[in-house]
Structures are given as C-alpha cells and as structure tokens.
Design an enzyme around this catalytic site. Structure first.
Site, PDB file in Angstrom:
ATOM      1  N   GLN A   1     -10.215  -1.953   2.512  1.00 20.72           N
ATOM      2  CA  GLN A   1      -9.759  -2.585   3.683  1.00 20.72           C
ATOM      3  C   GLN A   1      -9.861  -1.666   4.770  1.00 20.72           C
ATOM      4  O   GLN A   1      -9.327  -1.850   5.803  1.00 20.72           O
ATOM      5  CB  GLN A   1      -8.514  -3.070   3.523  1.00 20.72           C
ATOM      6  CG  GLN A   1      -7.392  -2.363   3.428  1.00 20.72           C
ATOM      7  CD  GLN A   1      -6.011  -3.242   3.016  1.00 20.72           C
ATOM      8  OE1 GLN A   1      -6.130  -3.790   1.838  1.00 20.72           O
ATOM      9  NE2 GLN A   1      -5.017  -3.301   3.800  1.00 20.72           N
TER      10      GLN A   1
ATOM     11  N   MET B   1       1.008  -1.315   0.125  1.00 24.34           N
ATOM     12  CA  MET B   1       0.045   0.225   0.023  1.00 24.34           C
ATOM     13  C   MET B   1       0.659   1.158  -0.017  1.00 24.34           C
ATOM     14  O   MET B   1       0.442   2.330   0.173  1.00 24.34           O
ATOM     15  CB  MET B   1      -1.024   0.142   1.108  1.00 24.34           C
ATOM     16  CG  MET B   1      -2.030  -1.191   1.212  1.00 24.34           C
ATOM     17  SD  MET B   1      -3.598  -0.597   1.948  1.00 24.34           S
ATOM     18  CE  MET B   1      -2.891  -0.215   3.526  1.00 24.34           C
ATOM     19  N   GLY B   2       2.196   1.231  -0.349  1.00 25.00           N
ATOM     20  CA  GLY B   2       2.948   2.162  -0.315  1.00 25.00           C
ATOM     21  C   GLY B   2       3.750   2.777   0.715  1.00 25.00           C
ATOM     22  O   GLY B   2       3.741   1.913   1.747  1.00 25.00           O
TER      23      GLY B   2
ATOM     24  N   HIS C   1       9.208   1.047   3.297  1.00 22.23           N
ATOM     25  CA  HIS C   1      10.294   0.792   4.125  1.00 22.23           C
ATOM     26  C   HIS C   1      11.209  -0.242   3.838  1.00 22.23           C
ATOM     27  O   HIS C   1      11.054  -1.074   2.835  1.00 22.23           O
ATOM     28  CB  HIS C   1       9.838   1.138   5.677  1.00 22.23           C
ATOM     29  CG  HIS C   1       8.793   0.056   5.885  1.00 22.23           C
ATOM     30  ND1 HIS C   1       9.025  -1.418   6.016  1.00 22.23           N
ATOM     31  CD2 HIS C   1       7.316   0.341   6.275  1.00 22.23           C
ATOM     32  CE1 HIS C   1       7.803  -1.729   6.339  1.00 22.23           C
ATOM     33  NE2 HIS C   1       6.885  -1.145   6.414  1.00 22.23           N
TER      34      HIS C   1
ATOM     35  N   SER D   1       6.662  -0.471  10.033  1.00 20.47           N
ATOM     36  CA  SER D   1       5.237  -0.301   9.639  1.00 20.47           C
ATOM     37  C   SER D   1       5.433   1.128   8.892  1.00 20.47           C
ATOM     38  O   SER D   1       5.854   1.967   9.652  1.00 20.47           O
ATOM     39  CB  SER D   1       4.606  -0.505  10.791  1.00 20.47           C
ATOM     40  OG  SER D   1       2.867  -0.273  10.418  1.00 20.47           O
ATOM     41  N   SER D   2       4.566   1.095   8.134  1.00 23.02           N
ATOM     42  CA  SER D   2       4.242   2.466   7.403  1.00 23.02           C
ATOM     43  C   SER D   2       3.490   3.311   8.387  1.00 23.02           C
ATOM     44  O   SER D   2       3.769   4.622   8.539  1.00 23.02           O
ATOM     45  CB  SER D   2       3.369   2.503   6.292  1.00 23.02           C
ATOM     46  OG  SER D   2       4.036   1.647   5.428  1.00 23.02           O
TER      47      SER D   2
ATOM     48  N   GLY E   1       4.686 -10.539   3.937  1.00 20.47           N
ATOM     49  CA  GLY E   1       5.580 -10.336   5.018  1.00 20.47           C
ATOM     50  C   GLY E   1       4.674 -11.177   6.189  1.00 20.47           C
ATOM     51  O   GLY E   1       3.469 -11.409   6.146  1.00 20.47           O
TER      52      GLY E   1
ATOM     53  N   GLY F   1      11.423  -2.954   5.317  1.00 22.45           N
ATOM     54  CA  GLY F   1      10.334  -4.239   5.477  1.00 22.45           C
ATOM     55  C   GLY F   1      10.137  -4.425   3.965  1.00 22.45           C
ATOM     56  O   GLY F   1      10.355  -5.579   3.428  1.00 22.45           O
ATOM     57  N   HIS F   2       9.841  -3.771   3.096  1.00 21.73           N
ATOM     58  CA  HIS F   2       9.306  -4.037   2.010  1.00 21.73           C
ATOM     59  C   HIS F   2      10.487  -4.295   1.045  1.00 21.73           C
ATOM     60  O   HIS F   2      10.373  -5.351   0.211  1.00 21.73           O
ATOM     61  CB  HIS F   2       8.388  -2.605   1.298  1.00 21.73           C
ATOM     62  CG  HIS F   2       7.184  -2.222   2.091  1.00 21.73           C
ATOM     63  ND1 HIS F   2       7.041  -1.197   2.811  1.00 21.73           N
ATOM     64  CD2 HIS F   2       6.135  -2.971   1.915  1.00 21.73           C
ATOM     65  CE1 HIS F   2       5.828  -1.020   3.164  1.00 21.73           C
ATOM     66  NE2 HIS F   2       5.119  -2.197   2.876  1.00 21.73           N
TER      67      HIS F   2
END
Length: 512
Positions: free
Chosen positions: A58, A27-28, A31, A185-186, A147, A33-34
């Site tokens: 969602q 979802m953009g 970071h 996390s974003s 993830g 993690g992505h």
C-alpha cells in the site's frame, strides 16, 4: 503474548477458548487511537488480537515505507495494556508465501476509489484489500475493528467484506483527536514542533465548513474555496479537498444530507488526512414495511443501539383508533372526527416494559392500543386523509431537528422522504402470521387458526397498498430487508451496519 509467525498464530488460536474473536489490524507505531479500538473490542467480550504489519503493497515507490515508524516492543506493551490478549507481527512470508509477485491481489470497487486518496495513491487500496483479505483468511475473526479516521479505507473494506461474503462483522470506531483537534496518527511523529502547530490548521479549516453550512451555504464550490484558502494561507500544501457523499464517496455539488468534507495535506514531510461530517440536522432512519414485519420491535432496538429517539408512528395511529372507539366515533370523515383531532394530544413517555408509553389526551393507553379490536380497525383509521394529515404534521415537526429512528408504512415515502437511510422491512405472509400467533400467545389472548391470520394479513396488505392516501409502497431509495429466517438481533445488526455506512459514529458523538 507476542506472536511472530503464522504457526505461532495457529497455535494460539487452537489453545484459546472458542467464542468471539476480535481483530484489530494495524501497521504498528500504536497510539491512543489504536488503544481505543482495542478497548472497544475488549468490552465486547471474547479474544482480542492485534496485528502489526507494515504493508509494502500500500506504499507507492515515492512514499514513506522505508522510514515508517516501527516500534514493535512499544506496540506490544501498549496493546496488552489496552486489553489485547495477543499481538501478532507476521513475517512477510506469512502473508506473501510466494512473494509479492506470486500473490493474487484484490481490487477495490472503482466507485469508492475514484476520489479522495484514490487518484493520488495508485495501488494503495489494492494493497489494503489484498493484505486485509490475507489477515482475515489466516485469523478468521468474528469482528474486525477499524477506525473512522480513514473513512475511505473503511468504506472500501466494508464493500470488500460484503462482496466476498467474509463472515465478519466490521465495528467502526470514531476518530480520536489531540487537544487541538488534529487526528491521532502514526505519521504525526514526522512533524517538528513548528509543523505540529501548523498542522492544527487542518481540522480548524474543516470545521469552518460546518460553520458555513450552519450559515446557509450549501453549495460545494464556494464552501470548498473558503476552506482551501484557510489551509493554503496557513502554509499547508493541499493534495485534495473534496465534498463527497458518505456511502459511495461521489462528488457533491451541494449539501443535501450528511456529507464528507475530506482533505489530504502535506506539512513538511508528513502527508496528513482528515475529514469533517457536515450535517444540517441530525440524521433520520426510516423503517417502512407491511404490518406484522416486526417494525416496532426492530426500530426500538435500533434506536437504543444508535442512541437516537424512537418515534413509534404506528402507536400514534393506534392511539387515534383507540380514542375513536372510546368515544364511539365512526372511523370516517366528518365533523366528529375533526373535533376529535382538534383536541388530540399524543405524547410518548419512558418505556414501560417492552412498549414505549403512549399518553392519549393524558391517559396511558400503552396496553389498550395493542388489543385485537384496535388492530382490526387501525388500518381503516390510518387511511383517513384528515388523520394522516394531522399525524404526519406532528411527526414532521418532531423530525425537524432529526435524531430519530421512525417506523411506519409510509414513513420513508410520505413523512420523511429525505431520511438518510430508509429500510423496507418485510416478511412473507406465512412468517408474519406465525409471529402474530406467537405474540397473541405471549399476551394470553385467543389465537385464531394460522390460515385465518394469513388471510387477515393478506387483506390488510391489500388495503394498505391500495388506499388513496399514502399507500404502502417501497421508496425507490429504500433498502429491502426480508426478515424470514433472521432473528431480531440479526435484523438489528444489519440495519445498524447500513446506518453506520451513511453516518459515522463520530458524527453523532460530536452532535454535529
């Protein structure tokens, strides 16, 4: 390359080389993690596509859809730096051509959303399933990289892919964390400096759950009470804190195997989720099945892929059989057998070619235990109560710390009945005879007629399934896997995927 529409996507797909296509859906607000997901996809070869779509389906009306961070230029740069070939940011009309009201929506398996985020986020997982299905339909990837941070979402999508038979392999990636343990996390961007420090209490409190388990606390209620108090005393508003099983996310009363201690908390305006996999020992994967089903080959490769120890129980029984033949001891109960077992020492060494080295009383018997003479007698030897008792005891001692992939014809029923995953690997008699003939040919040994091999295999199945001690049978909780028509790699991939549903990558990485 940046792709904006479904037309852009199709043009890119048609202009690139065929082969594996890895999709990393996001979802953009990307970071590290992505970036780890992208790098993992890059290592597997083929094309890597990152999608960025802030999915309105969602988000509940009172959630943060409007202010969710959107940084497409930064996302594009990070994706390319991490190894993506392209970033696709579809427009809403690409995914909802008839609008949200005209879109057929998918519902997740009810059992998977009955707990954790399901009750507090109604409609959330319906939105996830619907949009991911649209992405899969448009991209048609070979691999989907997700993830483990949102374990519930991962399980929902695994079930979705399986139930709808999407031809895509899900590749899980362990949770990445900040230095203080907070998952990347974003939504961490919502936290002020003071709140950021406060949020670090979330992983610390969950880690306390493992400490309590290590101290002997297996009951859920007292364990949850201590962990919740740590969170609330630190100023975190607990949305939920639950102890559930890993595959089906059902509430547990106590820890008997790997369990998910999961929480959602509010810190300021941010809703944060995290979990901890609680384990009293490392996991065990037990592979049962009849002779000739390919257990040894499959188990060896599964162990290698998972980074666990391969316990070749079949070789242990072959080692005893070989030693009996060398000593001229009849395969029957008696003083001679008892004396042989009393001095028996079986040790595994590093792999020697295709086989794991087996030392029998210090002698390398790796090749000798695979001869036709040993094969013809091993079933009778394995049926002897004293032999099974001696070797079962050795195997269970090896399994006390876990971390094993073990195979045998009673490994999930008699030796490791509490294994985290049990596979009953089988094949038809005709298929096993064909494989046996091919193996003998490869070894340069005489090959009997297929009809003779089939009869020998059928006779051995009968003998194994009717013996008095530890007969061959499928454990009630084992997953049956018929390997006819499947390659070794395909069988291994199925077993690894089933294991990953029960034990996250991050749990083994952390050595929990």
């Amino acid at each position: 390359m940046k792709l904006q529409t479904s037309a852009d996507l199709q043009q890119w797909l048609q202009s690139t080389a065929p082969g594996p296509l890895h999709l990393v859906p996001t979802m953009g607000a990307l970071h590290q993690g992505h970036a780890a997901l992208i790098r993992a996809a890059r290592k597997q070869g083929g094309r890597v596509l990152v999608s960025v779509f802030v999915n309105p389906l969602q988000f509940a009306p009172n959630e943060d859809f409007a202010r969710y961070p959107r940084r497409l230029q930064d996302d594009h740069a990070l994706a390319l730096e991490a190894g993506a070939d392209a970033l696709w940011a579809p427009q809403i009309e690409d995914l909802f051509p008839a609008g949200a009201a005209g879109l057929t929506q998918l519902a997740p398996a009810p059992e998977l959303v009955a707990n954790l985020c399901g009750p507090s986020r109604p409609g959330h997982f319906e939105g996830v399933c619907t949009v991911v299905s649209r992405l899969l339909a448009l991209v048609q990837p070979s691999h989907l990289h997700l993830g483990e941070k949102d374990w519930q979402q991962l399980q929902v999508l695994r079930r979705l892919v399986r139930d709808l038979r999407w031809p895509v392999q899900i590749v899980p990636c362990p949770t990445l964390r900040e230095r203080d343990g907070l998952p990347l996390s974003s939504r961490n961007a919502y936290l002020s400096a003071a709140q950021r420090q406060q949020a670090a209490l979330l992983p610390q409190a969950l880690a306390r759950g493992q400490q309590l388990l290590d101290a002997g606390q297996r009951q859920a209620k007292p364990l949850l009470r201590v962990v919740r108090a740590l969170m609330e005393d630190g100023g975190l508003a607990v949305d939920y804190l639950q102890l559930v099983d890993l595959p089906r996310l059902q509430v547990l009363e106590q820890v008997t195997g790997p369990a998910l201690l999961a929480a959602a908390v509010r810190c300021g305006e941010a809703r944060l989720i995290d979990h901890r996999v609680l384990m009293s020992r490392l996991p065990i994967l037990a592979i049962d099945g009849p002779a000739g089903a390919g257990k040894s080959t499959v188990t060896r490769q599964v162990a290698r892929q998972l980074g666990l120890t391969y316990l070749d129980t079949g070789a242990m029984y072959r080692g005893v059989t070989w030693l009996l033949q060398q000593r001229g001891v009849a395969p029957q109960e008696g003083e001679a057998l008892q004396a042989l077992l009393a001095e028996l020492e079986l040790r595994f060494g590093p792999a020697s070619g295709a086989e794991q080295t087996l030392l029998v009383n210090g002698i390398d018997a790796t090749s000798a235990i695979r001869t036709a003479e040993v094969t013809a007698s091993v079933s009778a030897v394995a049926a002897l109560p004293s032999v099974r008792g001696a070797l079962t005891q050795q195997q269970q001692q090896l399994g006390q710390q876990g971390g094993l992939v073990a195979e045998g014809r009673d490994i999930g029923t008699a030796v490791f009945p509490d294994a985290e995953l049990k596979i009953y690997l089988t094949a038809t008699v005709a298929e096993r005879a064909r494989r046996r003939a091919a193996d003998l040919t490869t070894r340069g040994l005489p090959v009997p007629e297929l009809s003779q091999l089939e009869q020998e295999i059928a006779d051995r199945d009968h003998q194994d399934s009717t013996r008095e001690v530890a007969p061959l049978r499928q454990a009630s909780d084992a997953v049956e896997l018929l390997s006819d028509g499947l390659s070794i790699d395909e069988v291994v991939a199925q077993i690894v995927a089933l294991f990953r549903e029960r034990v996250p990558v991050e749990a083994l990485n952390a050595g929990a």
